[in-house]
Design a protein around this motif. Structure first.
Motif, PDB file in Angstrom:
ATOM      1  N   UNK A 109       3.935  26.774  12.078  1.00 18.46           N
ATOM      2  CA  UNK A 109       5.340  26.993  12.400  1.00 18.46           C
ATOM      3  C   UNK A 109       5.551  26.736  13.883  1.00 18.46           C
ATOM      4  N   UNK A 110       6.547  25.918  14.192  1.00 18.10           N
ATOM      5  CA  UNK A 110       6.949  25.571  15.550  1.00 18.10           C
ATOM      6  C   UNK A 110       5.747  25.122  16.386  1.00 18.10           C
ATOM      7  N   UNK A 111       5.404  25.837  17.468  1.00 15.83           N
ATOM      8  CA  UNK A 111       4.302  25.426  18.328  1.00 15.83           C
ATOM      9  C   UNK A 111       2.938  25.547  17.678  1.00 15.83           C
ATOM     10  N   UNK A 112       2.865  26.134  16.496  1.00 12.42           N
ATOM     11  CA  UNK A 112       1.600  26.245  15.778  1.00 12.42           C
ATOM     12  C   UNK A 112       1.029  24.904  15.364  1.00 12.42           C
ATOM     13  N   UNK A 113       1.838  23.844  15.430  1.00 10.49           N
ATOM     14  CA  UNK A 113       1.299  22.516  15.102  1.00 10.49           C
ATOM     15  C   UNK A 113       0.246  22.087  16.119  1.00 10.49           C
ATOM     16  N   UNK A 114       0.303  22.631  17.335  1.00  8.55           N
ATOM     17  CA  UNK A 114      -0.686  22.256  18.355  1.00  8.55           C
ATOM     18  C   UNK A 114      -2.091  22.725  17.969  1.00  8.55           C
ATOM     19  N   UNK A 115      -2.325  24.029  17.707  1.00  5.79           N
ATOM     20  CA  UNK A 115      -3.678  24.422  17.310  1.00  5.79           C
ATOM     21  C   UNK A 115      -4.105  23.827  15.974  1.00  5.79           C
ATOM     22  N   UNK A 116      -3.148  23.609  15.065  1.00  5.13           N
ATOM     23  CA  UNK A 116      -3.527  22.996  13.797  1.00  5.13           C
ATOM     24  C   UNK A 116      -4.006  21.564  14.030  1.00  5.13           C
ATOM     25  N   UNK A 117      -3.347  20.845  14.940  1.00  3.04           N
ATOM     26  CA  UNK A 117      -3.800  19.493  15.283  1.00  3.04           C
ATOM     27  C   UNK A 117      -5.145  19.543  15.996  1.00  3.04           C
ATOM     28  N   UNK A 118      -5.356  20.561  16.850  1.00  4.89           N
ATOM     29  CA  UNK A 118      -6.630  20.700  17.554  1.00  4.89           C
ATOM     30  C   UNK A 118      -7.786  20.908  16.574  1.00  4.89           C
ATOM     31  N   UNK A 119      -7.484  21.512  15.428  1.00  8.50           N
ATOM     32  CA  UNK A 119      -8.537  21.761  14.433  1.00  8.50           C
ATOM     33  C   UNK A 119      -8.943  20.484  13.709  1.00  8.50           C
ATOM     34  N   UNK A 120      -8.131  19.416  13.857  1.00  7.41           N
ATOM     35  CA  UNK A 120      -8.410  18.163  13.169  1.00  7.41           C
ATOM     36  C   UNK A 120      -7.805  18.069  11.785  1.00  7.41           C
ATOM     37  N   UNK A 121      -7.165  19.137  11.324  1.00  9.04           N
ATOM     38  CA  UNK A 121      -6.649  19.162   9.962  1.00  9.04           C
ATOM     39  C   UNK A 121      -5.369  18.368   9.773  1.00  9.04           C
ATOM     40  N   UNK A 122      -4.755  17.927  10.866  1.00  8.45           N
ATOM     41  CA  UNK A 122      -3.538  17.132  10.742  1.00  8.45           C
ATOM     42  C   UNK A 122      -3.790  15.634  10.911  1.00  8.45           C
ATOM     43  N   UNK A 123      -5.001  15.245  11.225  1.00  4.84           N
ATOM     44  CA  UNK A 123      -5.297  13.821  11.411  1.00  4.84           C
ATOM     45  C   UNK A 123      -4.932  13.041  10.147  1.00  4.84           C
ATOM     46  N   UNK A 124      -4.090  12.020  10.312  1.00  3.75           N
ATOM     47  CA  UNK A 124      -3.687  11.192   9.186  1.00  3.75           C
ATOM     48  C   UNK A 124      -2.620  11.798   8.309  1.00  3.75           C
ATOM     49  N   UNK A 125      -2.129  12.985   8.672  1.00  2.37           N
ATOM     50  CA  UNK A 125      -1.115  13.675   7.883  1.00  2.37           C
ATOM     51  C   UNK A 125       0.248  13.622   8.574  1.00  2.37           C
TER      52      UNK A 125
END
Length: 329
Positions: A109-125
């Motif tokens: 949610x909102x700025x939470x996309x930053x740590x989720x991207x840091x985890x690598x789970x958003x790559x290609x999504x």
């Protein structure tokens, strides 16, 4: 309708305003009430031992995340757009990756996309990012398909741009997981005028931002916003919207108290300032991408508009950010 209980974890970063997660909690609470059953159990966690307390005195009950929590159907990373995370704890990133590998929903949610991207789970999504953060996010995470939609759902990765879009996302999720009729009941309970699709754009309709419904003005400004790097002349804009140059100037004067060329210049400078403060691109690169032919031309126009040069503006912002970080340490 399946009525099994689903536990939902919200992990909130330090500095997050409780209001960031409230739309999601409102949907889950209403769903339980409308169904007359506990369909969802929301559990809030923090990364430190500090309470979730807003500047206004709001307090949100939360436990500290210690990595031992389990059994959640959803895990949501939550951060305030005004206090963006710079890291994600290794244990939490590992936990999220394991849950994602097992097929569970991981969201932000909102700025939470930053740590989720840091985890690598958003790559290609696909990922929905608030328009104020999107330039910085795209630069930092080029492997993520960041967009300015209200929210995104892509192969078990969910993201909301924040605010009302979070409520829209959770209503859509409720319709998919439970029942569209229940989602409609919750929307009515929360006095939601209409259910918005995630693909809708974030920005307020142009006519609302301009305070005008004049169609030629709207068309002209849309043209300007779509041609930042290679600006059109006033004559070209007038020709595209099928009015004379003089008529276009009268419309801008009447509704915006400006002339087309000045409005266009300020539009480009505001875009440049956003890039200057959110990205690490060079000042020359930013100037060229906003339609300025040279560094001196860009710097002069910037100083005339904001009373400060691009370099001074960026340095002051970085100094302030360093002071804020030091104050929190």
């Amino acid at each position: 309708m399946a009525d099994e209980l689903r536990r939902v974890a919200f992990v909130l970063w330090p500095g997050t305003h409780p209001a960031t997660v409230m739309p999601a909690l409102a949907v889950l609470r209403s769903a339980n009430r409308m169904a007359e059953a506990e369909l969802y159990r929301a559990e809030c966690y923090t990364l430190d031992d500090q309470p979730l307390l807003s500047p206004e005195g709001w307090r949100l009950p939360a436990a500290q995340w210690n990595g031992e929590q389990s059994g959640h159907a959803h895990i949501w990373l939550v951060a305030d757009g005004m206090a963006l995370p710079s890291t994600i704890p290794v244990g939490l990133a590992h936990h999220c990756r394991n849950r994602a590998r097992d097929g569970y929903t991981i969201g932000a949610l909102e700025g939470g996309v930053y740590p989720l991207a840091m985890s690598g789970l958003l790559d290609g999504h696909l990922c929905a990012v608030h328009w104020r953060m999107i330039d910085d996010f795209r630069e930092r995470f080029p492997a993520v398909k960041a967009g300015s939609e209200l929210f995104a759902q892509d192969r078990g990765r969910l993201s909301s741009s924040g605010g009302q879009a979070t409520l829209d996302l959770f209503l859509a999720l409720l319709a998919e997981e439970r029942d569209p009729d229940l989602a409609a009941m919750v929307a009515e309970d929360l006095v939601v005028e209409r259910l918005r699709d995630g693909s809708e754009r974030q920005r307020v309709p142009l006519r609302n931002r301009l305070g005008s419904t004049h169609p030629k003005l709207t068309q002209a400004v849309i043209l300007m916003e779509s041609n930042i790097e290679e600006p059109l002349t006033t004559d070209e804009i007038a020709r595209h919207v099928c009015v004379s140059r003089r008529q276009l100037e009268r419309i801008f004067k009447q509704y915006l108290n400006s002339v087309p060329s000045q409005y266009y210049l300020e539009l480009r400078l505001n875009r440049a300032r956003q890039m200057l403060l959110q990205t690490s691109k060079s000042i020359i690169q930013i100037g060229l991408s906003c339609g300025f032919s040279s560094g001196p031309h860009f710097s002069s126009a910037y100083r005339n508009c904001f009373g400060i040069t691009p370099r001074e503006d960026r340095n002051q912002r970085r100094a302030q950010q360093a002071m804020d970080v030091a104050a929190k340490a």
